[in-house]
Design a protein around this motif. Structure first.
Motif, mmCIF file in Angstrom:
data_model
loop_
_atom_site.group_PDB
_atom_site.id
_atom_site.type_symbol
_atom_site.label_atom_id
_atom_site.label_comp_id
_atom_site.label_asym_id
_atom_site.label_seq_id
_atom_site.Cartn_x
_atom_site.Cartn_y
_atom_site.Cartn_z
ATOM 1 N N PHE A 77 0.834 -1.192 0.000
ATOM 2 C CA PHE A 77 0.000 0.000 0.000
ATOM 3 C C PHE A 77 0.871 1.243 0.000
ATOM 4 O O PHE A 77 1.952 1.258 0.583
ATOM 5 N N ASP A 78 0.421 2.263 -0.685
ATOM 6 C CA ASP A 78 1.046 3.587 -0.698
ATOM 7 C C ASP A 78 2.567 3.576 -0.800
ATOM 8 O O ASP A 78 3.261 4.227 -0.031
ATOM 9 N N GLY A 79 3.126 2.806 -1.728
ATOM 10 C CA GLY A 79 4.562 2.842 -1.965
ATOM 11 C C GLY A 79 5.406 2.021 -1.029
ATOM 12 O O GLY A 79 6.626 2.161 -1.023
ATOM 13 N N VAL A 80 4.787 1.207 -0.198
ATOM 14 C CA VAL A 80 5.552 0.292 0.651
ATOM 15 C C VAL A 80 4.998 -1.123 0.486
ATOM 16 O O VAL A 80 3.820 -1.313 0.217
ATOM 17 N N PHE A 81 5.886 -2.093 0.629
ATOM 18 C CA PHE A 81 5.514 -3.504 0.486
ATOM 19 C C PHE A 81 5.960 -4.239 1.749
ATOM 20 O O PHE A 81 7.146 -4.263 2.062
ATOM 21 N N ARG A 82 4.996 -4.774 2.492
ATOM 22 C CA ARG A 82 5.328 -5.463 3.737
ATOM 23 C C ARG A 82 5.921 -6.827 3.439
ATOM 24 O O ARG A 82 5.361 -7.617 2.708
ATOM 25 N N TRP A 83 7.076 -7.098 4.059
ATOM 26 C CA TRP A 83 7.735 -8.393 3.862
ATOM 27 C C TRP A 83 7.846 -9.190 5.144
ATOM 28 O O TRP A 83 8.262 -10.336 5.130
ATOM 29 N N GLY A 84 7.457 -8.625 6.264
ATOM 30 C CA GLY A 84 7.537 -9.405 7.489
ATOM 31 C C GLY A 84 7.056 -8.660 8.714
ATOM 32 O O GLY A 84 6.741 -7.477 8.673
ATOM 33 N N MET A 85 6.972 -9.400 9.804
ATOM 34 C CA MET A 85 6.650 -8.836 11.107
ATOM 35 C C MET A 85 7.207 -9.760 12.180
ATOM 36 O O MET A 85 7.519 -10.920 11.910
ATOM 37 N N ASN A 86 7.366 -9.221 13.376
ATOM 38 C CA ASN A 86 7.846 -10.067 14.465
ATOM 39 C C ASN A 86 6.702 -10.394 15.418
ATOM 40 O O ASN A 86 5.573 -9.917 15.238
ATOM 41 N N ASP A 87 6.996 -11.201 16.422
ATOM 42 C CA ASP A 87 5.939 -11.625 17.338
ATOM 43 C C ASP A 87 5.457 -10.498 18.243
ATOM 44 O O ASP A 87 4.440 -10.630 18.905
ATOM 45 N N GLY A 88 6.155 -9.366 18.256
ATOM 46 C CA GLY A 88 5.714 -8.204 19.017
ATOM 47 C C GLY A 88 4.799 -7.277 18.228
ATOM 48 O O GLY A 88 4.359 -6.260 18.723
ATOM 49 N N GLY A 89 4.545 -7.623 16.965
ATOM 50 C CA GLY A 89 3.661 -6.821 16.129
ATOM 51 C C GLY A 89 4.355 -5.744 15.320
ATOM 52 O O GLY A 89 3.697 -4.996 14.597
ATOM 53 N N ASP A 90 5.686 -5.622 15.438
ATOM 54 C CA ASP A 90 6.411 -4.669 14.615
ATOM 55 C C ASP A 90 6.389 -5.168 13.174
ATOM 56 O O ASP A 90 6.435 -6.375 12.926
ATOM 57 N N GLU A 91 6.300 -4.252 12.223
ATOM 58 C CA GLU A 91 6.163 -4.611 10.815
ATOM 59 C C GLU A 91 7.359 -4.100 10.017
ATOM 60 O O GLU A 91 7.889 -3.027 10.292
ATOM 61 N N PHE A 92 7.740 -4.866 8.994
ATOM 62 C CA PHE A 92 8.914 -4.570 8.180
ATOM 63 C C PHE A 92 8.491 -4.451 6.726
ATOM 64 O O PHE A 92 7.788 -5.302 6.201
ATOM 65 N N TYR A 93 8.940 -3.380 6.082
ATOM 66 C CA TYR A 93 8.522 -3.048 4.723
ATOM 67 C C TYR A 93 9.726 -2.689 3.858
ATOM 68 O O TYR A 93 10.790 -2.344 4.368
#
Length: 82
Positions: free
Chosen positions: A4-20
């Motif tokens: 979405f909006d120029g970012v592509f999510r590729w992962g997240m950790n068990d704490g809910g942090d998201e990586f794009y």
């Protein structure tokens, strides 16, 4: 995972942090973006490759690394998504 909006999510950790990836330019030039769920802060990491950022996160050497470090002691391991 999603885009979405120029970012592509590729992962997240068990704490809910998201990586794009920020999808600006050619794919080999994409910067990494991290969303810290705990503080609702977006962090853009420019000029480092995906593998450099991933290694820095796993070894806790990422400059200004502010994500909660809840990694268990011992060697890091990868767990595939279902």
């Amino acid at each position: 995972m999603g885009y979405f909006d120029g970012v592509f999510r590729w992962g997240m950790n068990d704490g809910g942090d998201e990586f794009y990836w920020r999808t600006k330019g050619k794919p080999n030039q994409w910067d990494v973006v991290i969303f810290d769920r705990g503080s609702c802060v977006w962090k853009l990491i420019e000029g480092q490759s995906f593998s450099d950022v991933l290694y820095a996160m796993l070894t806790d050497t990422l400059e200004e690394f502010w994500l909660q470090n809840d990694t268990p002691e011992g060697e890091p391991r990868c767990v595939p998504f279902d």
